[in-house]
Design an enzyme around this catalytic site. Structure first.
Site, short mmCIF file in Angstrom:
data_model
loop_
_atom_site.label_atom_id
_atom_site.label_comp_id
_atom_site.label_asym_id
_atom_site.label_seq_id
_atom_site.Cartn_x
_atom_site.Cartn_y
_atom_site.Cartn_z
N GLU A 137 0.17 5.43 13.12
CA GLU A 137 0.35 6.68 12.35
C GLU A 137 0.34 7.93 12.95
OE1 GLU A 137 -0.81 8.93 8.10
OE2 GLU A 137 -1.92 7.23 8.72
N HIS B 193 -9.93 1.78 0.48
CA HIS B 193 -8.40 1.79 0.35
C HIS B 193 -7.91 0.98 -0.68
CE1 HIS B 193 -4.46 0.94 1.24
NE2 HIS B 193 -4.06 0.11 2.36
N CYS C 175 0.82 -1.28 -0.15
CA CYS C 175 -0.04 -0.02 -0.01
C CYS C 175 0.78 1.21 0.05
CB CYS C 175 -1.02 -0.19 1.21
SG CYS C 175 -1.72 -1.50 1.26
N PHE D 120 1.92 -3.49 3.94
CA PHE D 120 2.23 -4.76 4.36
C PHE D 120 3.71 -5.22 4.19
CE2 PHE D 120 -2.05 -7.28 4.37
CZ PHE D 120 -2.55 -6.63 5.37
N LYS E 11 -9.41 7.85 2.44
CA LYS E 11 -9.95 6.77 2.45
C LYS E 11 -11.48 6.62 3.19
CE LYS E 11 -5.39 4.21 2.40
NZ LYS E 11 -4.40 5.39 2.52
N HIS F 112 -2.46 8.16 5.95
CA HIS F 112 -2.69 6.90 5.25
C HIS F 112 -4.02 6.46 5.85
CE1 HIS F 112 -1.73 3.16 3.69
NE2 HIS F 112 -1.69 2.44 4.89
#
Length: 435
Positions: free
Chosen positions: A337, A362, A185, A421, A357, A326
């Protein structure tokens, strides 16, 4: 503030145009690009805070614990992809080709105007998180039902991560650096950072850069379900993507593409390009911690933000006043975050953050591309889109999250965060272009 580099290299890298393909709200858009079931994305529904999430109709999801997502609707590649080739392509390649050509049009490089540039010094860097999954999924069904003899000869090439940028390069004739990056991502920001470095190092004058992903198929949903990544709020899908809420329960799947045309200032000025913003710098690094979970101490993300500001030549609290986060709506990721942002920005007065998002889900490797465009639109217009579905804010979030309603905000420097990830971290910084 402008990012200066060595005098022998291009001293600024400017993204002067953008194209996105995403599953935005259901109203008919006006600007940029969307994909696979709706054409050209408008910023007004996003700024107004409309959700693009709905029940899945791309495949039968009735037996899945998650039955909704932010699908693209009304996509039409007519005029951008030849019909015969369009039938063979995975959605990732479709989205990449159309978004790239739309971006070139916005950059005053559509059609015959491409003759204005040296194509040997123009490249394409568009990556994906989970590329070619629809082609693979369809191929597996064919293999199980009828055997290998009925497998398409295009299955292998069109499931490869480089095939989106390669197909676009074939269409537009760019022979400069052309490849894909796969960093889950965080992919789009990795591509922006690498593309800018190609320009600053004098390897290219112009790059199309960003990300693309298209995972609305049973294989992808089964995999994400197995690792417990997706929200299961089937009773109220449009509020399921709720970053920073105490009741968040996973992310909402999205799809699409978001790309920028980036070029050196000298090259852009020489051809009188329509410059929309300035890329200041960026950074990438790795948590080296876990396949899916972020580091609890947020060290990697903190370091990545700090390195991006150093690369951009800006200070944290004096200049940066907007962060496109994010913020995927996961328990661990959202707070990791936030903790990193608090580590970097000790004085948070005047800093606003929001979560794209919350409206469009996402889109994995494409998310950073879409969010870079949202960031640039905020710089251009002075309006921040809201973070929708803000009901019960996590007490650790000590920022103005632009909750539920758009806000007017004059941006000095903005950063856009993307993490993935495997522990991939990436941050890019933008500002208004000031000649």
């Amino acid at each position: 503030m402008r990012r200066r580099t060595l005098s022998s290299l291009p001293d600024e890298v400017v993204p002067e145009t953008q194209a996105t393909t995403n599953a935005g709200p259901s109203t008919q858009p006006k600007q940029r690009h969307r994909h696979r079931r709706k054409q050209a994305a408008d910023t007004k529904p996003a700024v107004g805070g409309e959700s693009g999430v709905k029940l899945i109709d791309r495949f039968d999801a009735s037996e899945f614990p998650t039955r909704f997502g932010a699908q693209i609707c009304g996509f039409d590649s007519d005029g951008y992809i030849m019909a015969k080739n369009d039938q063979r392509l995975d959605d990732c390649q479709r989205y990449c080709i159309v978004a790239g050509k739309k971006a070139l049009e916005d950059a005053a490089l559509g059609g015959d105007h491409l003759s204005k540039i040296d194509k040997e010094r123009a490249g394409i860097l568009v990556g994906s998180g989970m590329v070619g999954t629809t082609v693979l999924s369809d191929g597996l069904v064919t293999l199980m039902k009828t055997g290998y003899k009925k497998i398409s000869p295009f299955l292998a090439p069109y499931s490869m991560p480089n095939m989106g940028p390669a197909s676009l390069a074939i269409d537009v004739g760019f022979t400069g650096p052309t490849y894909a990056i796969a960093a889950a991502c965080a992919t789009s920001n990795y591509c922006f950072y690498a593309a800018a470095n190609h320009i600053r190092e004098g390897v290219a004058d112009l790059m199309i850069a960003g990300g693309v992903d298209a995972g609305f198929n049973p294989i992808t949903f089964a995999g994400l379900t197995a690792c417990n990544a997706l929200s299961k709020r089937n009773d109220d899908p449009q509020t399921a993507s709720r970053p920073w809420n105490q009741s968040r329960d996973g992310f909402v799947m999205g799809e699409g593409a978001g790309v920028l045309v980036m070029e050196s200032l000298e090259h852009a000025m020489k051809r009188d390009a329509p410059i929309i913003a300035e890329y200041l710098g960026g950074a990438t690094n790795s948590d080296a911690y876990n396949v899916t979970d972020p580091r609890p101490d947020s060290f990697g993300v903190t370091s990545c933000i700090q390195s991006s500001l150093l690369n951009a030549g800006v200070s944290a609290e004096e200049v940066v006043n907007y962060i496109n986060a994010h913020a995927t709506s996961t328990k661990a990721g959202d707070i990791a975050e936030i903790r990193a942002l608090k580590n970097v920005f000790k004085n948070r007065e005047g800093i606003k953050i929001n979560a794209t998002k919350s409206m469009i889900g996402h889109a994995l490797g494409a998310a950073g591309g879409m969010e870079a465009i949202a960031t640039i639109k905020a710089i251009q217009t002075g309006w921040l889109h809201p973070t929708i579905n803000q009901f019960n804010l996590d007490p650790e979030v000590e920022f103005d999250t632009v909750a539920n309603h758009k806000q007017k905000h004059e941006i000095n420097v903005a950063i856009s965060n993307s993490f993935g990830f495997g522990g991939h971290n990436s941050v890019v910084a933008f500002s208004a272009f000031k000649p």
